[in-house]
Design a protein around this motif. Structure first.
Motif, PDB file in Angstrom:
ATOM      1  N   ASP A 159       4.071 -31.825 -53.150  1.00  0.00           N
ATOM      2  CA  ASP A 159       3.499 -32.371 -52.238  1.00  0.00           C
ATOM      3  C   ASP A 159       2.756 -31.442 -51.148  1.00  0.00           C
ATOM      4  O   ASP A 159       1.853 -31.962 -50.544  1.00  0.00           O
ATOM      5  CB  ASP A 159       4.442 -33.005 -50.971  1.00  0.00           C
TER       6      ASP A 159
ATOM      7  N   LYS B  65       8.196 -41.278 -49.246  1.00  0.00           N
ATOM      8  CA  LYS B  65       7.966 -39.999 -48.845  1.00  0.00           C
ATOM      9  C   LYS B  65       7.308 -40.043 -47.531  1.00  0.00           C
ATOM     10  O   LYS B  65       7.360 -39.097 -46.809  1.00  0.00           O
ATOM     11  CB  LYS B  65       6.851 -39.563 -49.777  1.00  0.00           C
ATOM     12  N   LYS B  66       6.570 -41.069 -47.024  1.00  0.00           N
ATOM     13  CA  LYS B  66       5.961 -41.256 -45.812  1.00  0.00           C
ATOM     14  C   LYS B  66       7.021 -41.209 -44.947  1.00  0.00           C
ATOM     15  O   LYS B  66       7.103 -40.538 -43.594  1.00  0.00           O
ATOM     16  CB  LYS B  66       4.971 -42.160 -45.743  1.00  0.00           C
TER      17      LYS B  66
ATOM     18  N   VAL C  32       6.207 -31.436 -45.009  1.00  0.00           N
ATOM     19  CA  VAL C  32       6.712 -31.305 -46.364  1.00  0.00           C
ATOM     20  C   VAL C  32       6.857 -29.960 -47.079  1.00  0.00           C
ATOM     21  O   VAL C  32       6.402 -29.086 -46.656  1.00  0.00           O
ATOM     22  CB  VAL C  32       5.327 -32.242 -47.369  1.00  0.00           C
TER      23      VAL C  32
ATOM     24  N   GLY D  81       6.464 -34.509 -39.720  1.00  0.00           N
ATOM     25  CA  GLY D  81       4.989 -34.500 -40.615  1.00  0.00           C
ATOM     26  C   GLY D  81       5.000 -33.512 -41.450  1.00  0.00           C
ATOM     27  O   GLY D  81       3.963 -33.059 -42.181  1.00  0.00           O
TER      28      GLY D  81
ATOM     29  N   GLN E 204       2.692 -29.004 -42.476  1.00  0.00           N
ATOM     30  CA  GLN E 204       2.676 -29.976 -41.528  1.00  0.00           C
ATOM     31  C   GLN E 204       1.408 -30.726 -42.020  1.00  0.00           C
ATOM     32  O   GLN E 204       0.278 -30.284 -41.675  1.00  0.00           O
ATOM     33  CB  GLN E 204       2.724 -29.717 -39.970  1.00  0.00           C
ATOM     34  N   GLN E 205       1.227 -31.953 -42.627  1.00  0.00           N
ATOM     35  CA  GLN E 205       0.258 -32.663 -42.996  1.00  0.00           C
ATOM     36  C   GLN E 205      -0.233 -33.664 -42.050  1.00  0.00           C
ATOM     37  O   GLN E 205      -1.390 -34.428 -42.332  1.00  0.00           O
ATOM     38  CB  GLN E 205       0.446 -33.006 -44.459  1.00  0.00           C
TER      39      GLN E 205
ATOM     40  N   LYS F  65      10.158 -40.140 -44.906  1.00  0.00           N
ATOM     41  CA  LYS F  65      10.937 -38.723 -44.647  1.00  0.00           C
ATOM     42  C   LYS F  65       9.894 -37.741 -44.007  1.00  0.00           C
ATOM     43  O   LYS F  65      10.233 -37.283 -43.078  1.00  0.00           O
ATOM     44  CB  LYS F  65      11.248 -38.281 -46.049  1.00  0.00           C
ATOM     45  N   GLN F  66       8.652 -37.782 -44.229  1.00  0.00           N
ATOM     46  CA  GLN F  66       7.638 -37.131 -43.593  1.00  0.00           C
ATOM     47  C   GLN F  66       7.655 -37.284 -42.141  1.00  0.00           C
ATOM     48  O   GLN F  66       7.674 -36.589 -41.471  1.00  0.00           O
ATOM     49  CB  GLN F  66       6.518 -37.128 -44.327  1.00  0.00           C
TER      50      GLN F  66
ATOM     51  N   TYR G 282       5.871 -23.946 -46.043  1.00  0.00           N
ATOM     52  CA  TYR G 282       5.818 -25.563 -45.799  1.00  0.00           C
ATOM     53  C   TYR G 282       4.557 -26.024 -45.107  1.00  0.00           C
ATOM     54  O   TYR G 282       3.844 -25.051 -44.834  1.00  0.00           O
ATOM     55  CB  TYR G 282       7.262 -26.135 -45.106  1.00  0.00           C
TER      56      TYR G 282
ATOM     57  N   GLY H  84       4.352 -35.987 -37.233  1.00  0.00           N
ATOM     58  CA  GLY H  84       5.393 -36.664 -37.329  1.00  0.00           C
ATOM     59  C   GLY H  84       6.552 -36.548 -36.014  1.00  0.00           C
ATOM     60  O   GLY H  84       6.248 -35.885 -34.911  1.00  0.00           O
TER      61      GLY H  84
END
Ligand SMILES: *Cc1c(COP(=O)(O)O)cnc(C)c1O
Length: 390
Positions: free
Chosen positions: A231, A215-216, A226, A224, A244-245, A218-219, A242, A248
């Motif tokens: 998630d 998951k990380k 998800v 960044g 941005q957490q 991909k993010q 969506y 990225g």
């Protein structure tokens, strides 16, 4: 449309056929040039072939290595160790995360990171209360698998994580299983640059068996951001919502590249057996010469991404390189020690000594080997070397 090929002899060369061209053209006429169905299909195929649970695709192995380090939490004040002899990307990825990097010497027979030197350096750092590495990046040089079981034992003892830089090793087997199954590592990265074992133009992947790392990866590869319900921090009824957490990048692979990759993967077995046939010819030829070749364990199969010989001296290498060049046979050099690069020297750090890497760097020469190289063409290389007289 057919592919035209010139007959000059290079150290490596990609192989593209009409099927590959059709696969790319098909995507060009479809609804998605990127972020469509081909990327997921390619990731699934890579996972199936190498025997990993998850695979995340990237626009290069360099960006995959960067995100692999981020996913393992590499940050400022951490140190990452890698093999002294590799492409600079194996070390740059740690610097991208503001960590420090240091180097493990190579084993002069396998050209891989030396387990003996690694364990010596780990013990020294431990005994002297120096910083131990958070991550060790093992490079399977030329496709020759590193001794992963010993590396894993050391990682348990000294508590570091493992990334395999398998840029050379798609199709290699270690202890009977494909490199990339992450049995002894956290993440394995492959490169699909045209000189590598298959190509997507530019591209890379990172495989893992850990769903959280996946998951990380991909993010980080996509800003960044998800999107999937599970998630999201806030629940929303709106399908376009969506979050941005984290910070990225846009490191995504395109569908054009992925379609080429899928088509290339169907030829992987053939590529690896062609490379091994040629490598065996060279091994036999050089067994009667004053030249050292790479040792591959009897329990392993190398993909032979490149074929390296060690000449008796620096001047011998220089002379042979020029002699072959005059005959239109173009050799190469993989690689100078990373710490010898001006950028790394200018960082003004003291690196741990790597005498084997220094000696290797004076003597290594990469001679031509690639899947479409005929045995006739290879004999031309060998008779040129014969004419030179080693
Ligand atoms: C080629 C290579 C890379 C970088 O791969 P890209 O896909 O070109 O970014 C990293 N490490 C090694 C050992 C390589 O040979």
């Amino acid at each position: 449309m057919t592919v035209e090929r010139k007959n000059n002899i290079n150290y490596g060369k990609h192989f593209i056929d009409d099927e590959d061209i059709r696969a790319v053209v098909e995507v060009l006429g479809s609804d998605f040039l990127t972020q469509g169905p081909k990327v997921g299909e390619f990731e699934t195929r890579v996972s199936e072939i190498v025997g990993a649970t998850f695979t995340a695709s990237f626009n290069s192995a360099t960006s995959a290595l960067h995100c692999a380090c981020l996913a393992l939490g590499v940050e400022k004040n951490d140190v990452v160790w890698t093999s002294a002899i590799s492409f600079v990307a194996s070390a740059n990825c740690a610097l991208y995360c503001n960590a420090d990097v240091d180097f493990v010497d190579i084993d002069p027979s396998t050209f891989n990171l030396s387990i003996t030197d690694l364990s010596k350096k780990l013990k020294f750092c431990h005994d002297n209360k120096l910083k131990l590495p958070k991550v060790v990046i093992a490079v399977h040089m030329c496709g020759n698998p590193c001794d992963m079981r010993s590396l894993k034992l050391l990682s348990n003892e000294y508590n570091f994580r493992i990334i395999e830089d398998a840029s050379h090793a798609l199709g290699s087997k270690h202890l009977g299983e494909f490199v990339g199954n992450c049995k002894y590592s956290d993440i394995t990265v492959f490169s699909y640059h045209p000189v590598k074992n298959i190509t997507t133009g530019e591209g890379g992947t990172a495989s893992t068996n850990d769903p959280i790392l996946f998951k990380k990866l991909k993010q980080f590869s996509s800003h960044g951001i998800v999107k999937s319900q599970e998630d999201l921090r806030k629940k929303s009824e709106w399908s376009l919502y969506y979050e941005q957490q984290t910070l990225g990048f846009n490191y995504r692979m395109t569908d054009i590249s992925a379609a080429l990759g899928i088509s290339q993967l169907s030829k992987l077995d053939g590529f690896i057996s062609d490379r091994n046939v040629l490598a065996n010819e060279y091994n036999n030829f050089f067994s009667h010469k004053n030249v050292r070749v790479q040792t591959v364990s009897d329990f392993d199969i190398s993909a032979y991404h490149i074929y390296i010989v060690l000449l008796s001296s620096k001047s011998e290498r220089f002379k042979l390189f020029n002699f072959l060049k005059q005959k239109d046979i173009h050799c190469s050099f993989h690689y100078p020690p990373i710490y010898s690069q001006p950028y790394y020297r200018n960082l003004a750090k003291t690196y741990m000594p790597c005498p084997n890497a220094d000696e290797y760097a004076d003597r290594a020469l990469t001679i031509p080997l690639y899947p479409s190289m005929s045995l006739e063409l290879q004999s031309k290389v060998m008779s040129a070397i014969e004419d030179y007289g080693l």
